[in-house]
Design an enzyme around this catalytic site. Structure first.
Site, PDB file in Angstrom:
ATOM      1  N   SER A 181       0.835  -1.195   0.000  1.00 54.14           N
ATOM      2  CA  SER A 181       0.000   0.000   0.000  1.00 54.14           C
ATOM      3  C   SER A 181       0.876   1.252   0.000  1.00 54.14           C
ATOM      4  O   SER A 181       1.639   1.481  -0.926  1.00 54.14           O
ATOM      5  CB  SER A 181      -0.953  -0.033   1.198  1.00 54.14           C
ATOM      6  N   LYS A 233     -19.390  18.141   4.006  1.00 53.07           N
ATOM      7  CA  LYS A 233     -18.422  18.350   5.077  1.00 53.07           C
ATOM      8  C   LYS A 233     -18.247  17.071   5.883  1.00 53.07           C
ATOM      9  O   LYS A 233     -17.163  16.759   6.368  1.00 53.07           O
ATOM     10  CB  LYS A 233     -18.880  19.489   5.998  1.00 53.07           C
TER      11      LYS A 233
END
Length: 353
Positions: A181, A233
Site C-alpha cells: 500500500s 463536510k
C-alpha cells in the site's frame, strides 16, 4: 482452575493498564510544561562507516579461524597498505587532485513505517544531509519496511524520496519483509527495487472503515446531533444515521484516491500493467518480478556485501533528542502494550488447552 488463572491474568492486565495510564498522564503534564518553557532542543544527524563495521566482524572471525602466524602477517600488511593510502591521499589533496582509488559512496537509510508514516520527519532530515554531499556517482539505499497507512503521510514520504532522484543520485530501495500500500507508493519511486524471496509487495488499493453506534444509541433513547456547513463536510459518521447518499459520496472519495494512487505508480513504474496489480492484492518475492513490481531478488545484506569492496558504505541516521518526560511516556506505552500482548497470549493459550 483455568478460569482462576485467566481471572488473575485479567486482574494483572487491569493493574498494568492503570499504571500505564498514570505514567502517561504524568509524562503528558510534564511534557506540556517543558514545551511551554521552550527547550529549543533538536535532533542531530549521525553517520557511521559500514565498511569499518564489516571489517571488525571479519577480524573477529579471523582471530579464531585463521592461523595466528598468518593473522599477524596479514595485520602488518594491512597497516602498511593503509598508511601508504593515507599518505597518497594527503599528497593528492595538497596538489588539488582526486586521491587515487577514491570510491563512490552508498548512503544507507532506513524507513520503518507505521500507520501515520511518522518517520517521515527523520527521513526528511537524513535526505537533506545526504544531498549536501552526494554526487551523480553515488547511490542511496533505502531499507524500507512498511505495510502502509495514511495517504498524506506516505505521499509526503514518497515526495521526499523524489528529491534524491531529482538531484541526479541513483535511488535503490530494498524490501526485506514488506512494502505494501503506502509502502509500495514509496518503493515505486526507486530506480531499482530489490526484494527478498519472501517479502510482500503490492496492495495497491485504498481502504477505510469505521463503526456505527446509531442503532445502539437509538435503542437507549440517546439523541445525537451533528451540524455542518457544506453538503459533504461530513459523509459517514460514527454516531449518526448514515444514508445511501453519504455512502456513495464516501465510496467516490475512495475511488478518487485509488485513481491518484494508480496514476502515481504508473508514472514511476511504467512497465507495470497497473490494472492487473491495482486490485488490492499482494505478491511474494519471485511473483513480484513476474509482474514487474520489483526488479531483482536480493536482500539488503547481500546488496551491501556486494558493494563493500567497491564503495564506501555510509549509514545515516537522524536522532531526535528525547527528554526524560518523553522517555517516561514511551516506557509507559511499552508497559501497557506488553501487558495487552500477554493477556491476549494467555487467552489464546486458554482456547487451545
Amino acid at each position: 482452575m483455568m478460569e482462576f488463572v485467566f481471572g488473575i491474568a485479567e486482574f494483572l492486565l487491569q493493574a498494568v493498564i492503570l499504571l500505564g495510564v498514570f505514567l502517561l498522564a504524568v509524562a503528558g503534564v510534564l511534557t506540556l510544561t517543558q514545551r511551554k518553557r521552550g527547550t529549543g532542543e533538536e535532533g542531530s544527524v549521525e553517520a557511521r562507516s559500514l565498511n569499518e563495521r564489516f571489517d571488525l566482524h571479519e577480524e573477529s572471525v579471523r582471530a579464531v579461524a585463521d592461523d595466528p602466524v598468518e593473522l599477524k602477517v596479514r595485520s602488518k600488511e594491512q597497516k602498511k597498505d593503509k598508511k601508504a593510502e593515507r599518505k597518497a591521499s594527503k599528497l593528492a589533496i595538497k596538489a588539488g587532485e582526486t586521491p587515487a582509488g577514491a570510491k563512490s559512496r552508498v548512503f544507507v537509510l532506513d524507513f520503518d513505517g507505521d500507520m501515520q508514516a511518522s518517520q517521515v520527519e527523520q527521513l526528511r532530515e537524513e535526505i537533506s544531509a545526504v544531498l549536501t554531499l552526494a554526487s551523480s556517482s553515488d547511490e542511496v539505499l533505502l531499507r524500507l519496511e512498511s505495510g502502509g497507512g495514511v495517504v498524506h503521510g506516505y505521499g509526503l514520504a514518497a515526495s521526499q524520496l523524489l528529491r534524491i532522484k531529482d538531484a541526479g543520485v541513483k535511488l535503490t530501495i530494498s524490501v526485506d519483509k514488506v512494502a505494501a500500500s503506502g509502502g509500495y507508493m514509496m518503493a515505486c519511486v526507486a530506480n531499482e527495487i530489490l526484494v527478498a524471496p519472501f517479502a510482500i509487495l503490492g496492495s495497491i488499493g485504498v481502504v477505510a472503515q469505521l463503526p456505527n453506534f446509531h442503532k445502539l444509541l437509538k435503542k437507549n433513547d440517546i439523541d445525537f446531533e451533528m451540524h455542518t456547513a457544506g453538503e459533504y463536510k461530513r459523509t459517514l459518521t460514527v454516531f449518526g444515521e448514515n444514508t445511501d447518499k453519504a455512502r456513495e459520496k464516501f465510496q467516490a472519495d475512495l475511488d478518487d484516491v485509488h485513481g491518484l494512487f494508480k496514476s502515481f505508480v504508473s508514472t514511476h513504474r511504467p512497465s507495470l500493467d497497473i490494472d492487473a496489480v491495482s486490485t488490492g492484492e499482494y505478491w511474494f518475492g519471485q511473483q513480484t518480478l513476474e509482474n514487474n513490481l520489483a526488479d531483482r531478488l536480493c536482500t539488503s545484506d547481500s546488496f551491501l556485501m556486494q558493494r563493500r569492496l567497491s564503495h564506501d558504505l555510509i549509514e545515516v541516521r537522524y536522532r531526535n533528542k528525547k527528554g526524560w518526560q518523553e522517555r517516561l511516556g514511551m516506557a509507559a506505552e511499552t508497559v501497557v502494550e506488553r501487558g495487552i500482548r500477554r493477556f491476549i497470549k494467555t487467552g489464546r493459550d486458554q482456547q487451545f488447552l
